[in-house]
Design a protein around this motif. Structure first.
Motif, PDB file in Angstrom:
ATOM      1  N   LEU A  10       5.214 -14.149 -10.259  1.00  0.00           N
ATOM      2  CA  LEU A  10       4.799 -15.155  -9.279  1.00  0.00           C
ATOM      3  C   LEU A  10       5.959 -15.586  -8.390  1.00  0.00           C
ATOM      4  O   LEU A  10       5.843 -16.544  -7.640  1.00  0.00           O
ATOM      5  CB  LEU A  10       4.193 -16.367  -9.997  1.00  0.00           C
ATOM      6  N   HIS A 149     -11.913  -7.717  -7.944  1.00  0.00           N
ATOM      7  CA  HIS A 149     -11.431  -6.399  -7.498  1.00  0.00           C
ATOM      8  C   HIS A 149     -10.209  -5.901  -8.277  1.00  0.00           C
ATOM      9  O   HIS A 149      -9.707  -4.820  -7.984  1.00  0.00           O
ATOM     10  CB  HIS A 149     -11.062  -6.391  -6.003  1.00  0.00           C
ATOM     11  N   LEU A 150      -9.695  -6.676  -9.222  1.00  0.00           N
ATOM     12  CA  LEU A 150      -8.483  -6.268  -9.928  1.00  0.00           C
ATOM     13  C   LEU A 150      -8.835  -5.733 -11.316  1.00  0.00           C
ATOM     14  O   LEU A 150      -9.568  -6.384 -12.069  1.00  0.00           O
ATOM     15  CB  LEU A 150      -7.532  -7.461 -10.076  1.00  0.00           C
ATOM     16  N   GLY A 151      -8.304  -4.568 -11.650  1.00  0.00           N
ATOM     17  CA  GLY A 151      -8.485  -4.029 -12.991  1.00  0.00           C
ATOM     18  C   GLY A 151      -7.560  -4.755 -13.951  1.00  0.00           C
ATOM     19  O   GLY A 151      -6.343  -4.771 -13.744  1.00  0.00           O
ATOM     20  N   PRO A 167      -2.504  -6.567 -12.996  1.00  0.00           N
ATOM     21  CA  PRO A 167      -1.470  -5.823 -12.281  1.00  0.00           C
ATOM     22  C   PRO A 167      -0.416  -6.779 -11.711  1.00  0.00           C
ATOM     23  O   PRO A 167      -0.756  -7.738 -11.031  1.00  0.00           O
ATOM     24  CB  PRO A 167      -2.225  -5.094 -11.174  1.00  0.00           C
ATOM     25  N   ARG A 168       0.835  -6.525 -12.022  1.00  0.00           N
ATOM     26  CA  ARG A 168       1.906  -7.461 -11.687  1.00  0.00           C
ATOM     27  C   ARG A 168       1.984  -7.783 -10.195  1.00  0.00           C
ATOM     28  O   ARG A 168       2.173  -8.936  -9.812  1.00  0.00           O
ATOM     29  CB  ARG A 168       3.246  -6.878 -12.157  1.00  0.00           C
ATOM     30  N   SER A 169       1.797  -6.767  -9.360  1.00  0.00           N
ATOM     31  CA  SER A 169       1.974  -7.008  -7.929  1.00  0.00           C
ATOM     32  C   SER A 169       0.909  -7.959  -7.383  1.00  0.00           C
ATOM     33  O   SER A 169       1.087  -8.550  -6.339  1.00  0.00           O
ATOM     34  CB  SER A 169       1.955  -5.684  -7.154  1.00  0.00           C
ATOM     35  N   SER A 170      -0.203  -8.072  -8.086  1.00  0.00           N
ATOM     36  CA  SER A 170      -1.288  -8.949  -7.635  1.00  0.00           C
ATOM     37  C   SER A 170      -1.355 -10.234  -8.447  1.00  0.00           C
ATOM     38  O   SER A 170      -2.408 -10.883  -8.498  1.00  0.00           O
ATOM     39  CB  SER A 170      -2.627  -8.214  -7.718  1.00  0.00           C
ATOM     40  N   GLU A 172      -0.307 -13.204  -7.938  1.00  0.00           N
ATOM     41  CA  GLU A 172      -0.720 -14.405  -7.199  1.00  0.00           C
ATOM     42  C   GLU A 172      -2.217 -14.398  -6.933  1.00  0.00           C
ATOM     43  O   GLU A 172      -2.887 -15.421  -7.063  1.00  0.00           O
ATOM     44  CB  GLU A 172       0.052 -14.498  -5.870  1.00  0.00           C
ATOM     45  N   SER A 173      -2.736 -13.225  -6.571  1.00  0.00           N
ATOM     46  CA  SER A 173      -4.173 -13.130  -6.302  1.00  0.00           C
ATOM     47  C   SER A 173      -4.975 -13.370  -7.577  1.00  0.00           C
ATOM     48  O   SER A 173      -6.023 -14.020  -7.553  1.00  0.00           O
ATOM     49  CB  SER A 173      -4.523 -11.756  -5.724  1.00  0.00           C
ATOM     50  N   HIS A 176      -4.907 -17.029  -8.452  1.00  0.00           N
ATOM     51  CA  HIS A 176      -5.792 -17.729  -7.515  1.00  0.00           C
ATOM     52  C   HIS A 176      -7.254 -17.563  -7.936  1.00  0.00           C
ATOM     53  O   HIS A 176      -8.040 -18.516  -7.913  1.00  0.00           O
ATOM     54  CB  HIS A 176      -5.570 -17.181  -6.109  1.00  0.00           C
TER      55      HIS A 176
ATOM     56  N   PRO B 592      -7.601  -8.628  -3.067  1.00  0.00           N
ATOM     57  CA  PRO B 592      -6.327  -9.128  -3.579  1.00  0.00           C
ATOM     58  C   PRO B 592      -5.154  -8.518  -2.812  1.00  0.00           C
ATOM     59  O   PRO B 592      -5.253  -7.413  -2.286  1.00  0.00           O
ATOM     60  CB  PRO B 592      -6.315  -8.673  -5.040  1.00  0.00           C
ATOM     61  N   PHE B 593      -4.076  -9.264  -2.756  1.00  0.00           N
ATOM     62  CA  PHE B 593      -2.847  -8.733  -2.175  1.00  0.00           C
ATOM     63  C   PHE B 593      -1.987  -8.134  -3.274  1.00  0.00           C
ATOM     64  O   PHE B 593      -1.997  -8.588  -4.415  1.00  0.00           O
ATOM     65  CB  PHE B 593      -2.052  -9.844  -1.477  1.00  0.00           C
ATOM     66  N   ARG B 594      -1.208  -7.132  -2.916  1.00  0.00           N
ATOM     67  CA  ARG B 594      -0.160  -6.613  -3.802  1.00  0.00           C
ATOM     68  C   ARG B 594       1.163  -6.910  -3.108  1.00  0.00           C
ATOM     69  O   ARG B 594       1.343  -6.573  -1.935  1.00  0.00           O
ATOM     70  CB  ARG B 594      -0.328  -5.106  -4.022  1.00  0.00           C
ATOM     71  N   LEU B 595       2.048  -7.563  -3.830  1.00  0.00           N
ATOM     72  CA  LEU B 595       3.337  -7.938  -3.257  1.00  0.00           C
ATOM     73  C   LEU B 595       4.435  -7.065  -3.857  1.00  0.00           C
ATOM     74  O   LEU B 595       4.434  -6.791  -5.058  1.00  0.00           O
ATOM     75  CB  LEU B 595       3.635  -9.412  -3.534  1.00  0.00           C
ATOM     76  N   GLU B 744       3.787  -0.123 -11.119  1.00  0.00           N
ATOM     77  CA  GLU B 744       4.183  -1.524 -11.028  1.00  0.00           C
ATOM     78  C   GLU B 744       5.325  -1.874 -11.983  1.00  0.00           C
ATOM     79  O   GLU B 744       5.870  -2.968 -11.932  1.00  0.00           O
ATOM     80  CB  GLU B 744       2.982  -2.414 -11.356  1.00  0.00           C
TER      81      GLU B 744
ATOM     82  N   GLN C  60     -12.529   1.763 -14.298  1.00  0.00           N
ATOM     83  CA  GLN C  60     -12.249   0.393 -14.729  1.00  0.00           C
ATOM     84  C   GLN C  60     -12.609   0.245 -16.202  1.00  0.00           C
ATOM     85  O   GLN C  60     -13.277  -0.702 -16.621  1.00  0.00           O
ATOM     86  CB  GLN C  60     -13.033  -0.604 -13.864  1.00  0.00           C
TER      87      GLN C  60
END
Lengths: 186, 983, 94
Positions: A10, A149-151, A167-170, A172-173, A176, B592-595, B744, C60
């Protein structure tokens, strides 16, 4: 490695804790994770070495706790193994040593963001996020599912306790999504 | 004169809270109602019958129903961003502060200029548009359609963003009960008491269904009271979920249903954090459709005036809401249920002036003027009913002054959801209606009036029995005593009289005449009838009109109703708002965003981001004084080529491939060979699809004897992984290969430029001199005093370059450390634009070239496809059409005049050739400005391009008005010998 | 639709990615078969209105490729197998 400071998924330097109504979302930074997959035809060997090393290899869709290793099933003959980060930062190396050439081991610690959810009843928030019948599945149920939408992997630790690997990159999403679902549910 | 039409509470208390008053407005005029009212019941209580104008003829209309079948009373609710058109006043729950407006009228509801359409009705009959506006063709778009769109239509859509949120969710149950009338409640009680998980959903805000609108008893109490007691019992069961304001809108495969819960529609604004509506996906073991029945009218001339309603609706307004729709009321019926309306109204002190019963003979109602063998043949009253004309059995006509008329043509079972999988309803002559047919959705049973079981006793019994059958229960609850009156009906679909219009489908303005016209034009099949006249194609899907229409067609063609058949229903049962279907996926929450690991650093620097899939990547990082993007990008390119630049490449897919057959597996999935790659080295790999077209590319490193790390393009990371699993499981299941994504897990940076090694040596603990870590070297290292890391000596820019990876949590710190430790080399961070410039200067293929249509040969990489081994795509890449010598080849392009601009997508033409398709030589795939060469440069696919190096051609873009002379050059436009990257 | 996964039980079809005809398992050997055989393998498929064996990927979920026998008219699913088992049974040992 003292010179590099870790950043959380985060973008902070400490674990996030969020409370929405009765729900508490706690980011976990103290989990080391690695995948363990049986080499082709070597399941029996892996079972033996894993048992000797105290690494549980649970049935499909199950999580099994242990000390120091806890494990959940992710795919046929493949598991994710958890251990305390402070003692097992090099979890992949430790597992390779323990399991020998019967398994393929890959570090997964930083591929995921980990949130523990706690509330008297988690169903109202989880039913807005994924199709898992959380109320009915047994404790120790572990599954991959989709949230906004996130696995993610969802592990049931009790009627009011669950762990989510996202998934780490998401991160924040995902947080939320958890927050908005909780606000709508509670 | 507030609530002038409310019946005295002693006669009809209704299920409203008369102790509390709610204020609302309709077309700006303030009114009052009570909790428990709908907008329609409250307006009727205030004597307002006129609520809308019809779709085509702009006829004045009022509600004909008290439920979701309503075709007429469509209004706009709320204002601003919450304005919602085409809502049915009959189901809009009243709340304090509700603002409602009529629609499809101008300048006002009482005087509507487009009412002229009604006078010109001859021109607007079925098929009118098809026949009239055919010619000339060009007039359609410019003239006819705009005029028609302005004249016809319903409500208007707000231009503001909807401030509310919508959720989606998932529910599970043993039994879903759709509808909470007597059948649904009894089914839920049966299953709930047996301990099963039950969801009971009803579109109404009050459960009970028709019991709330009737006066008869169930057991020892009023039906409505029995319903309330049953609901209380169910709500105390932890295994039962009661969902009011929830419409099950569709049945899908294998026991999945969708339902819309209106969480906040009855509130001025949703509570904080709460959605307006939720779209639920319900997984069921079984379901019971207990959706009741819908009354249908009888068509007669001018039967659409405000004040003319379904008889059961008149009764419902009186019983449930304590509202008399008029002071002098008549009932027109062909069945016994219409008589019940007359009796109920009379008991509530309403003046029932006549009952017009189309059936001959039989008993007469006591104390009411009951005309047998009579028909209503016409009505008057421009903005509301004033009188009806009755033709008595002796043929004499009589005008009766009334301000409300209840019409009952019989009741149609609500089969809708049962036919969502194309099950055709079948005609049951005993009730003169269609009932559910065979082959309904798997696991769906039907109970109560929805099956044609019209009495209360039958509803309770079929509800209980359906639940027992669905769940395999041996016993069920005892049934309470209830009326069991038979259906007595003599079908009458329309009154055959006169030349005026008699409405069938009031929402789409379809009349008996239109059906006759359809028959005359030979559109006699029900499906043709529907499409020719638009019968049943409005938002109500013809819930009140369809059966009359097809029955009239049956009459006209001399066929029986079963021979004529019926159309079927599709989801949704009632209209669903677009916002509900979108759920949370709107605006910034669309996906979702990927950062990236460097995101927070880049944000601090004011970087500009670009969306690449779900990733937000740094596009460029402006420095103070840079006002235009090219300044930043040019600087990033020049600084990298001069000294060193760093780019976050974490987004590239990374797949860990292990197993004793890992090398052999890679040989099968890559066109080139990997089993021979030494440990500690990496290699560029080209992956083909089975049809021989290039699928993806990237470098793959051998980290150990049985361990490789593959990289994929950012865009294809997921599809490549899926493909590898297909190869592993379906094609070569005997191979010892294990796969796991590590995209990731590692933060990865490209460090490029002449000083890349010097900078990295300050970070990396081991010796990375050219001798120790040569070009295309790869391996595990440590950085900053012991942190595990990976280093790959690969270059996408043509510079001496490395990719360095650390566990993701250290990515941010590693970047800051590299910038600090390497400060003496003035390192810069570059984004995707500079990355693109450098890869094009170097002639590397990327998105524009990997376009899903190009082969290795097209890209100048034909020699990479090994024919010494079997690999995906190897055989078909040799197909005749893919190996032509004159086929497309990748070339570099620069303008002869360095000032001239190039545009990607432009086409190659020979000098002097006309810009026509036959002369097309290929196209530019990627274009950038090269600060190194000082002009625009591009890559492109040119027919026979490898033999045209050095030639001059033209680049033509007719859209951009571009025609530029260019030189065809090698795609390797920068450092073609590769001295820099090996340095 | 609900797909009864041989390992995980009933799962929503939304979790899966559809590929198509399960004959894609029967890939010819590139070292012995020619363009004609591959052309046939890749492009010539039956398109039955009725029972169809097809490949679904549990993306998934547990990443298993499944062979689902499904009626394309009614959507009735009569059999679900692990594609790996099907492939082995069809002799794909190498």
């Amino acid at each position: 490695m003292a010179s590099l400071q870790a950043m959380t998924a985060l973008g902070a330097h400490g674990a996030a804790v969020v409370e929405i109504g009765p729900l508490r979302i706690s980011e976990r930074l103290d989990v080391a994770l690695a995948s363990v997959a049986a080499r082709r035809g070597r399941m029996a060997d892996l079972a033996k070495t894993a048992k000797a090393a105290g690494i549980p290899l649970p049935e499909p869709a199950r999580h099994q706790s242990g000390e120091p290793y806890s494990t959940f099933w992710v795919a046929p003959e493949m598991w994710f193994v958890e251990a305390p980060y402070s003692s097992h930062e090099l979890i992949a190396d430790l597992l390779k040593t323990a399991l020998g050439d019967a398994a393929s081991v890959t570090e997964q610690t930083d591929a995921w963001v980990v949130f523990d959810l706690a509330a008297p009843n988690l169903s109202p928030v989880l039913e807005r996020l994924c199709n898992v019948d959380f109320q009915v599945v047994a404790e120790g149920y572990a599954t991959r599912t989709v949230m906004e939408h996130l696995g993610v992997y969802l592990i049931k630790r009790g009627p009011g306790s669950a762990r989510i690997y996202g998934p780490r990159s998401s991160a924040e999403s995902l947080l939320h999504a958890l927050e908005t679902a909780a606000a709508a549910a509670f | 004169m507030s609530q002038s039409h409310r019946i005295d509470a002693k006669l009809a208390g209704g299920q409203i809270d008369r102790t509390r008053t709610l204020r609302f407005t309709f077309d700006g005029i303030p009114y009052q109602g009570h909790p428990g009212d709908t907008l329609a019941s409250a307006l009727l209580a205030n004597g307002v019958r006129l609520m809308g104008r019809s779709f085509k003829y702009h006829r004045p209309r009022g509600p004909i129903s008290a439920g979701s079948e309503e075709p007429n009373a469509l209004v706009e609710l709320r204002t601003g961003g919450r304005q919602e058109p085409n809502t049915r006043a009959t189901v809009a729950e009243l709340y304090d502060g509700l603002e409602a407006n009529s629609q499809n009228r101008w300048p006002s509801l009482r005087f509507d200029a487009m009412g002229i359409n009604d006078k010109l009705s001859t021109f607007f009959a079925a098929g009118f548009y098809y026949k009239t506006f055919m010619w000339p063709k060009s007039f359609w778009e410019k003239l006819y359609e705009p005029i028609i769109r302005r004249a016809a239509g319903l409500g208007s859509v707000t231009r503001e963003e909807d401030p509310d949120t919508y959720d989606k969710g998932f529910l599970h149950c043993d039994l879903l009960v759709i509808g909470a009338g007597p059948a649904g409640l009894m089914a839920a009680l049966t299953a709930g008491r047996a301990g099963k998980r039950v969801i009971l959903a009803d579109e109404d805000f009050r459960m009970g269904g028709r019991l709330n609108a009737e006066t008869f008893a169930v057991g020892d109490s009023q039906g409505a009271d029995w319903a309330a007691v049953s609901v209380a019992e169910l709500s105390a069961m932890p295994n039962v979920r009661l969902m009011t304001r929830t419409t099950v809108v569709g049945a899908f495969d294998h026991g999945i249903y969708s339902a819309v819960e209106r969480v906040s529609d009855h509130l001025l604004t949703p509570a904080a954090g709460k959605p307006r509506q939720v779209l639920w996906r319900i997984y069921t073991g079984h379901a019971i459709l207990a959706g009741g029945a819908t009354e249908r009218p009888i068509a007669f001339e001018n039967n659409d005036r405000p004040g003319i309603m379904l008889a059961g609706a008149l009764r419902a307004y009186a019983t449930r809401w304590g509202v008399k729709v008029g002071e002098r009321i008549a009932v027109f019926t062909n069945n016994d249920d219409g008589l019940r309306t007359a009796l109920d109204l009379q008991a509530k002190g309403v003046d029932v002036v006549a009952v017009i019963d189309s059936r001959e003979g039989g008993d007469l109602l006591p104390g009411i003027r009951h005309l047998r063998g009579a028909e209503v043949i016409d009505s008057t009253g421009s903005l509301g009913l004033k009188s009806i004309t009755v033709r008595q059995s002796n043929g004499r006509s009589e005008t009766i002054a009334v301000d409300a008329l209840g019409v009952s043509g019989g009741w149609n079972p609500n089969v809708n959801i049962h036919s969502h999988h194309r099950s055709r309803p079948v005609y049951d002559a005993s009730i003169a209606a269609f009932v559910p047919g065979q082959d309904g959705p798997q696991g769906l049973l039907v109970a109560g009036a929805a099956t044609g079981a019209m009495s209360t006793h039958a509803a309770l019994k079929t509800g209980r029995d359906a639940a027992m059958a669905a769940l395999g229960l041996g016993t069920g609850p005892d049934l309470p005593q209830a009326e069991d009156a038979p259906v007595r009906i003599t079908p009458l679909w329309h009154v055959g009289h006169g030349k005026g219009r008699a409405w069938i489908d009031q929402q789409n303005d379809v009349t008996v005449k239109d059906v006759k016209l359809a028959k005359q034009e030979n559109f006699t099949s029900v499906e043709h009838l529907k499409r020719y006249t638009t019968l049943g194609m409005a938002t109500d899907q013809g819930k009140t009109g369809n059966v009359i229409g097809l029955a009239i067609m049956a009459e006209l063609t001399g066929r029986s109703i079963p021979e004529t058949g019926t159309t079927i229903y599709r989801p949704p049962y009632t209209p669903v708002a677009m916002g509900t279907l979108a759920g949370r996926s709107r605006g910034k929450e669309f996906k979702p965003f990927r950062l990236t690991p460097s995101h927070h650093w880049a944000k601090e620097q004011g970087a500009v981001f670009v969306e690449v899939g779900n990733w937000l990547r740094t596009q460029w990082v402006p420095k103070a004084g840079e006002t235009e993007w090219r300044q930043s990008v040019d600087r990033e390119v020049l600084a990298t080529r001069k000294s060193v630049g760093i780019c976050d490449v974490t987004t590239l897919g990374k797949i860990d491939i292990q197993g004793t057959d890992a090398g052999a597996f890679l040989d099968r999935v890559y066109a080139n060979t990997f089993s021979t790659l030494p440990v500690g080295k990496c290699r560029y790999g080209l992956m083909l699809r089975e049809d021989g077209i290039v699928f993806d590319d990237g470098t793959t490193a051998r980290m150990g004897e049985n361990e490789y790390v593959m990289t994929t393009t950012t865009a294809n990371a997921v599809t490549v992984f899926r493909h590898l699993e297909f190869c592993r499981q379906c094609l070569w299941p005997e191979m010892d290969v294990q796969l796991i994504s590590t995209t990731e897990a590692w933060a990865q940076f490209s460090v490029a430029g002449p000083n890349a090694r010097k900078l990295l040596q300050k970070i990396v603990d081991q010796d990375i001199s050219d001798a120790a870590f040569p070009y295309m070297g790869a391996g595990s290292i440590t950085v900053c005093g012991g942190l595990r890391a990976r280093l790959f000596r690969i270059s996408f820019s043509g510079e001496l370059a490395y990719e360095i990876a650390v566990p993701t949590r250290y990515g941010d710190a590693l970047l800051r450390e590299m910038l600090a430790k390497g400060a003496e080399y003035d390192p810069i961070v570059y984004g995707t634009e500079a990355l693109g410039v450098m890869r094009i200067e170097k002639g590397h293929v990327a998105g524009g070239e990997l376009n899903g249509q190009s082969t290795a040969l097209n890209m100048g990489l034909g020699k990479m496809v090994s024919k010494k081994k079997d690999a995906i795509g190897m055989v078909l890449s040799q197909r005749e059409g893919l190996t032509e010598e004159s086929g497309y080849r990748l070339v570099g392009v620069k303008p002869v005049n360095p000032e001239a601009k190039l545009t990607a997508g432009s086409h190659f033409l020979e000098t002097g050739a006309a810009a026509v398709a036959e002369n097309d030589g290929g196209w530019l795939t990627s274009k950038v400005y090269s600060p190194h060469l000082g002009c625009d440069i591009a890559l492109g696919y040119l027919k026979g391009g490898d033999r045209k190096i050095g030639q001059r051609m033209r680049i033509v873009n007719l859209l951009a008005g571009l025609d530029t002379e260019v030189e065809i050059i090698s795609p390797h436009m920068f450092d073609p010998e590769g001295e820099r990257l090996r340095g | 639709m609900i797909i009864h996964h041989p390992i995980l039980g009933p799962r929503d079809a939304q979790e899966f990615v559809y590929l198509g005809d399960a004959t894609l398992i029967d890939r010819p050997d590139g070292m012995t078969a020619g363009v004609e055989a591959f052309h046939d393998y890749l492009y010539n498929r039956d398109n039955p209105a009725g029972e169809h064996r097809e490949l679904w990927y549990h993306e998934q979920g547990d990443r298993s490729w499944l062979v689902v026998t499904r009626n394309t008219v009614t959507h009735e699913i009569t059999k679900v197998e692990l594609a790996r088992d099907v492939a082995r049974a069809r002799g794909r040992t190498k």
